[in-house]
Design a protein around this motif. Sequence first.
Motif: not given
Ligand code: AMP
Length: 631
Positions: A12-13, A194, A222, A260, A263-264, A267, A334-336, A339
């Motif tokens: 994702t990032n 992600g 995610g 998405e 979902k965020k 959280s 990781g962003g997920s 949650i």
């Molecule tokens: P990463 O690959 O670590 O950058 O994580 C990205 C994933 O984290 C994506 O699926 C985003 O939708 C998810 N993500 C980022 N922020 C949040 C949040 N506040 N709550 C839930 N999922 C999140």
Amino acid sequence: MGKVIGIDLGTTNSVVSILETKNPGIILSPEGDRLLPSIIAFTKDGERLVGNPAKSQMITNPFNTVSSVKRLMGKRYSEIKPFLHQFSYNVVEGPDDTIKIKINEMVFAPEEISAMILHRLKESAENYLKTNVEDAIVTVPAYFNDSQRQATKDAAEIAGLKVLRVINEPTAASLAFSIDLKKKSNVVVYDFGGGTIDFSILEVDREIIKVLSTAGDTNLGGNDLDNLLSDLIVEEIDQQYNLDLSKNKLALQRIRDASEAAKKELSGLEACEINLPFIADSDDGPIHYLKYITRAEFENLINDKVDCTINICDLCLKNANLYPRDIDEVLLVGGSTRIPLVQKKVRAFFGKEPNKKVNPDEIVAIGAAIQGSIIIGERKDILLLDVTPLSLGVKTLGGIYTRVINANTTVPTSRSLVFSTAEDNQQEVEVIVFQGEREIAEENKLLGKFTLKGIQPAPRGVPRIEVNFNININGMLTVGAVDLSTKNKKEVVISNSGLLSEEEIKEIKSKAKRLKDIDLKKRDLISLKNKVINEKYQLEKFLEHPLINGDKDLRNECIETAGNVQPVLDREDDDEIRTFLGELITLNTGIGTFLKKTGANPELLRTKAKKSDTQPIEQKRDDTRPLKISG
Ligand code: AMP
């Protein structure tokens, strides 16, 4: 050597980091952002957009916007075919089952798209450092196989970067986190991003960080949670308006984005609204979709997927022979992991609060930068030791799988076993390499094979062929074979061809467990058969001796017994084979004693392989005969 940057090339990032005066820092994008969305877009005018500008036009230009390309890296088209509907852009089949991305008239390999992201990160670093940057450490999920790692390296090369090392994301995270740990600790890294879920359990003892085990799934992230919500929305629209949007890429992209975002929001909030005005046209005019969803409803939807992540975690612990109570620190990466349900389940499983000190988005890149500084010698106080997730071995006589490197062995590693021929005058051997945990070679994943030719004619068991498995620091495998007498050798780098997908790895491990008893029984039967074949070989050697050949009764008995071997083996009855083996051994021992008494040395007739206590190996080919391990 110049500066080395650390890159977390995410689904994702992506993030780039540099270590300066012992303190790692995140390098901002030219727009001032710490995270670069891993998205590339092509506008109508042929302009290429990278990162945030690409992300912001995604909804209006879904066919020409490439996101989550990491999911395609190093894969075969046939592997991702079932998931094609998840991509808003055009993913097509290239030559030899490769994946291509088709944008207008342009065709790109996934590596090329990743290279565009990497190139932007390189530029950001060069802007910041005011100098050329060429060297990088790039992270990948621990469960990336060889071809996925190679694709990542290739992408970096296209971007003008030399990859000094590919390291696993959880390992990088742990490295960044552990650097200040004062006491010996077991650290688990739960990395839920992600596109992937990735675990590692590490033992940190001041300056030595050792990976004890890794597990993961590169098809669970995610995005899959977004997809669950998107699928629900598509289903609801279908029910309410009798309109199937599952093939409408434009509408789907908006639905995915809204999912998405919801979902965020969930959280942080207990409930939120999903608002999709003008999502599609129907016979009765435009459709405006509005849904109110609570956190509880969302948690219900994703519960099974989150449980899956905990199950993988459990497996990872078992592989390291640890219990949840043995874990001192739980790192969420990781962003997920933002949650609440994920945090709740992780907390319940480990019985402790996860560590909140680290930034889950940035810690992987920071770990990569630290690793870079270790490699160029800026930091000499840490040593990082990683592991291989599955066993690697060769096919041995009768089809048995002989492990050369066991799962969870610390890498880099190298191990050799010596094999020999199974038949007289065998002049070539085929080394067949497998990866997996089953006892029977064919039940595992074939990684590659090669033939070593030019073995000098000799009785079976005499030639000594050393097979070496070498896993380098980047987790890549090279297998070599050398004939120890002639020094004739052959070596292959096991890459792209037919490596395991993550689903296969998961499936293989659980299948191996399920079928262990059956496999062991099969393996025992093969060993038994091999022993019978060995005794038969000995019997035939005895027959060549004039004292035996000259004794009519004994000769007939030997010929008759030898003639019974194949029918007995073919009936595959353990008990019968065991009894028959006993009879064969008694006969051979009797003949041996008789020859000794007459002054002949029966040992002279025995083959080297027979004397050694190693197990025989086989390669099934029309013209290649079985081999034996002789040391
Ligand atoms: P990463 O690959 O670590 O950058 O994580 C990205 C994933 O984290 C994506 O699926 C985003 O939708 C998810 N993500 C980022 N922020 C949040 C949040 N506040 N709550 C839930 N999922 C999140």
